[in-house]
Design an enzyme around this catalytic site. Structure first.
Site, PDB file in Angstrom:
ATOM      1  N   ASN A   1      98.469 -32.984 130.544  1.00 32.48           N
ATOM      2  CA  ASN A   1      97.714 -33.126 131.785  1.00 32.48           C
ATOM      3  C   ASN A   1      98.665 -33.084 133.003  1.00 32.48           C
ATOM      4  O   ASN A   1      99.734 -32.490 132.925  1.00 32.48           O
ATOM      5  CB  ASN A   1      96.824 -34.380 131.773  1.00 32.48           C
ATOM      6  CG  ASN A   1      95.611 -34.216 132.672  1.00 32.48           C
ATOM      7  OD1 ASN A   1      95.664 -34.485 133.862  1.00 32.48           O
ATOM      8  ND2 ASN A   1      94.531 -33.716 132.094  1.00 32.48           N
ATOM      9  N   ARG A   2      98.242 -33.715 134.112  1.00 28.59           N
ATOM     10  CA  ARG A   2      98.939 -33.479 135.378  1.00 28.59           C
ATOM     11  C   ARG A   2      99.916 -34.592 135.741  1.00 28.59           C
ATOM     12  O   ARG A   2      99.606 -35.769 135.575  1.00 28.59           O
ATOM     13  CB  ARG A   2      97.903 -33.292 136.493  1.00 28.59           C
ATOM     14  CG  ARG A   2      97.088 -32.031 136.258  1.00 28.59           C
ATOM     15  CD  ARG A   2      95.960 -31.798 137.230  1.00 28.59           C
ATOM     16  NE  ARG A   2      95.318 -30.524 136.880  1.00 28.59           N
ATOM     17  CZ  ARG A   2      94.376 -30.387 135.938  1.00 28.59           C
ATOM     18  NH1 ARG A   2      93.940 -31.444 135.282  1.00 28.59           N
ATOM     19  NH2 ARG A   2      93.889 -29.201 135.638  1.00 28.59           N
TER      20      ARG A   2
ATOM     21  N   HIS B   1      94.903 -29.449 121.908  1.00 33.12           N
ATOM     22  CA  HIS B   1      94.055 -28.899 122.974  1.00 33.12           C
ATOM     23  C   HIS B   1      93.082 -27.852 122.416  1.00 33.12           C
ATOM     24  O   HIS B   1      93.238 -26.653 122.633  1.00 33.12           O
ATOM     25  CB  HIS B   1      94.954 -28.286 124.050  1.00 33.12           C
ATOM     26  CG  HIS B   1      94.313 -28.119 125.393  1.00 33.12           C
ATOM     27  ND1 HIS B   1      93.331 -27.200 125.642  1.00 33.12           N
ATOM     28  CD2 HIS B   1      94.527 -28.764 126.565  1.00 33.12           C
ATOM     29  CE1 HIS B   1      92.974 -27.276 126.917  1.00 33.12           C
ATOM     30  NE2 HIS B   1      93.691 -28.220 127.493  1.00 33.12           N
TER      31      HIS B   1
ATOM     32  N   ASP C   1      85.891 -32.673 133.809  1.00 29.43           N
ATOM     33  CA  ASP C   1      87.309 -32.463 133.501  1.00 29.43           C
ATOM     34  C   ASP C   1      87.961 -33.813 133.778  1.00 29.43           C
ATOM     35  O   ASP C   1      88.601 -34.025 134.798  1.00 29.43           O
ATOM     36  CB  ASP C   1      87.925 -31.356 134.355  1.00 29.43           C
ATOM     37  CG  ASP C   1      89.289 -30.934 133.815  1.00 29.43           C
ATOM     38  OD1 ASP C   1      89.789 -31.603 132.881  1.00 29.43           O
ATOM     39  OD2 ASP C   1      89.852 -29.940 134.314  1.00 29.43           O
TER      40      ASP C   1
ATOM     41  N   GLU D   1      90.508 -33.830 124.121  1.00 32.31           N
ATOM     42  CA  GLU D   1      91.915 -34.177 123.897  1.00 32.31           C
ATOM     43  C   GLU D   1      92.041 -35.684 123.772  1.00 32.31           C
ATOM     44  O   GLU D   1      91.769 -36.411 124.729  1.00 32.31           O
ATOM     45  CB  GLU D   1      92.779 -33.718 125.079  1.00 32.31           C
ATOM     46  CG  GLU D   1      92.799 -32.238 125.350  1.00 32.31           C
ATOM     47  CD  GLU D   1      93.263 -31.981 126.777  1.00 32.31           C
ATOM     48  OE1 GLU D   1      94.468 -32.032 127.034  1.00 32.31           O
ATOM     49  OE2 GLU D   1      92.396 -31.770 127.653  1.00 32.31           O
TER      50      GLU D   1
END
Ligand SMILES: *[C@@H]1O[C@H](CO)[C@@H](O)[C@H](O)[C@H]1NC(C)=O
Ligand SMILES: *[C@@H]1O[C@H](CO)[C@@H](O)[C@H](O)[C@H]1NC(C)=O
Ligand SMILES: *[C@@H]1O[C@H](CO)[C@@H](O)[C@H](O)[C@H]1NC(C)=O
Ligand SMILES: *[C@@H]1O[C@H](CO)[C@@H](O)[C@H](O)[C@H]1NC(C)=O
Ligand SMILES: *[C@@H]1O[C@H](CO)[C@@H](O)[C@H](O)[C@H]1NC(C)=O
Ligand SMILES: *[C@@H]1O[C@H](CO)[C@@H](O)[C@H](O)[C@H]1NC(C)=O
Ligand SMILES: *[C@@H]1O[C@H](CO)[C@@H](O)[C@H](O)[C@H]1NC(C)=O
Ligand SMILES: *[C@@H]1O[C@H](CO)[C@@H](O)[C@H](O)[C@H]1NC(C)=O
Ligand SMILES: *[C@@H]1O[C@H](CO)[C@@H](O)[C@H](O)[C@H]1NC(C)=O
Ligand SMILES: *[C@@H]1O[C@H](CO)[C@@H](O)[C@H](O)[C@H]1NC(C)=O
Length: 380
Positions: free
Chosen positions: A95-96, A194, A273, A344
């Protein structure tokens, strides 16, 4: 082509454990490895490239095998895909990461920023673990283990990490994914598998194009979620799901409150999301979620020790990618918006930049990382 040089030099020796007198062969990153459970209730295929799961087959309620994950028929496409992350292990930090930076022991690290014109790092940077050729270290009829060494400095991360992922198929249509990683110094680690699921294998049971909006979703112990800004960077807040379209503590279809999800997947975006945080913080594996298609009768139940769940409702797909032949791609079936769900299992995302959450995502010589999930397929 970002990996051509790595691939050209890669030769992997494989000991095939089902043969009594060990024999050796050469497995290339894009060679497909097929597994099946002893009772043939589940079959699946893998590539060493990204340790990628390229198909998962189980029978629907009519006894017809369906391929439940998205992928590409032409394996070369995985090297430079129109849509990235179809089925791999994502890492070293999934992820971010806000601004692509984090602090560790008073040092600020800058990771390769590969999203939003350089505002953040997604899935470990431009050449994340999804884009590396993993090595096959064990392989039997029903199980395969891949190994990756991610050297210190790669993408900007400190410390060398060695990781193993094992995929195993069991009777009665069960799949386990087990990951471990050890580092020779302190580094953040957050891994995930994923996969993009459509529990109808894109088959049309009712004359309509298959859509994830009619799949039911159930997250019995998700009580909060990671609030994110317009480009999906965590803001630091962990609000309750109560009274929001993120509350799936009672099973309902993904589409049932879809109109309420405007901006949930980013500014102007309708859909999910989101990192859902479970009221489960321990090492025991318990039921995290169920995804179910009444049309095919296939229910996927995922159990894991992981603390959080990412749900992405394939908001960004636009029908320009043909489905695999196994899913009707040769007859015009395409991967359209909201036709699948990425699930995920993971730790709470970007915890390294939100120390107030009290979640320690730093691993090292004294703290090995582990991740596991069991995927059970039943007919309901
Ligand atoms: C798995 O593959 C075997 C052939 O090896 C086939 O007989 C069986 O139907 C397959 N099962 C599924 C669920 O695809
Ligand atoms: C697969 O894709 C590669 C790269 O685009 C192409 O060169 C090759 O011809 C394709 N193979 C098949 C069988 O279509
Ligand atoms: C963002 O990252 C850059 C390095 O890429 C750094 O110079 C800057 O200080 C960071 N900004 C913040 C707000 O952390
Ligand atoms: C980080 O900096 C603070 C303040 O200067 C200091 O007290 C602390 O010992 C440092 N920590 C490490 C791990 O170097
Ligand atoms: C990680 O998994 C591999 C493959 O199953 C195993 O050989 C190794 O002992 C494991 N390492 C740790 C630290 O659990
Ligand atoms: C299904 O999708 C295809 C491709 O986007 C489209 O041409 C077709 O009209 C759709 N069929 C139905 C029944 O919506
Ligand atoms: C959901 O199922 C209903 C009943 O089968 C059908 O009419 C509708 O088109 C489906 N909606 C989606 C988004 O697939
Ligand atoms: C969502 O909004 C559209 C258009 O306003 C409407 O047709 C549809 O019935 C709504 N769906 C739900 C589940 O409320
Ligand atoms: C999770 O459990 C650990 C160990 O019991 C504890 O130190 C930590 O604070 C807990 N974290 C959260 C977010 O509850
Ligand atoms: C899932 O499958 C595994 C392997 O067959 C089994 O041990 C486990 O009990 C199953 N879990 C559930 C919740 O059905």
């Amino acid at each position: 082509m970002r990996l051509a040089s790595t691939l050209a030099s890669l030769v992997v020796f494989l000991a095939h454990s089902t043969v009594s007198q060990a024999w050796y062969t050469v497995i290339q990153p894009l060679d497909t490895i097929w597994l099946s459970a002893p009772d043939k209730s589940i079959n699946a295929s893998y590539l060493p490239f990204g340790a990628t799961q390229t198909s998962v087959w189980v029978n629907d309620k009519y006894g017809t095998p369906r391929d439940l994950v998205l992928g590409y028929d032409n394996v070369t496409t995985y090297l430079d895909p129109p849509s990235r992350y179809f089925g791999p292990i994502v890492g070293r930090y999934a992820n971010r990461i806000k601004n692509g930076t984090f602090e560790l022991d008073n040092v600020t690290y800058t990771i390769v920023k590969n999203e939003n014109d350089g505002l953040d790092t997604l899935h470990g940077g431009s050449i994340g673990w999804d884009s590396r050729p993993w090595t096959v270290v064990a392989w039997s009829e029903s199980s395969v283990t891949f190994y990756l060494q991610d050297v210190a400095g790669s993408m900007g991360f400190p410390a060398t990490v060695e990781a193993y992922v094992t995929y195993t198929l069991y009777n009665d249509a069960a799949l386990t994914i087990e990951i471990n990683a050890t580092a020779d110094g302190e580094t953040p680690i957050l891994l995930s598998s994923h996969d993009w699921w459509n529990l109808e294998g894109y088959y049309s049971y009712d004359g309509q194009n298959s859509s994830i909006l009619n799949h039911t979703f159930y997250t019995p112990d998700v009580t909060s979620y990671v609030a994110a800004d317009g480009i999906l960077i965590p803001t630091g807040e962990l609000p309750s799901v109560e009274g929001t379209p993120l509350d799936f503590r009672t099973a309902r279809t993904i589409g049932s409150e879809f109109n309420e999800t405007v901006d949930v997947c980013g500014t102007g975006c309708t859909g999910y999301d989101t990192c859902f945080v479970r009221d489960h913080n321990g090492t025991d594996s318990t039921l995290a979620l169920e995804l179910y298609s009444p049309a095919s009768g296939i229910k996927l139940s995922i159990s894991s020790e992981q603390h959080a769940i990412q749900l992405y409702s394939c908001d960004g797909l636009d029908g320009t990618i043909p489905a695999k032949a196994s899913q009707g791609g040769l007859d015009g079936v395409v991967y359209s918006q909201y036709s699948c769900a990425v699930l995920e299992m993971e730790e709470v995302i970007d915890a390294i930049n939100n120390p107030e959450w009290g979640i320690d995502s730093i691993y090292g010589p004294d703290r090995p990382y582990t991740w596991s999930a069991t995927y059970n397929f039943t007919i309901v």
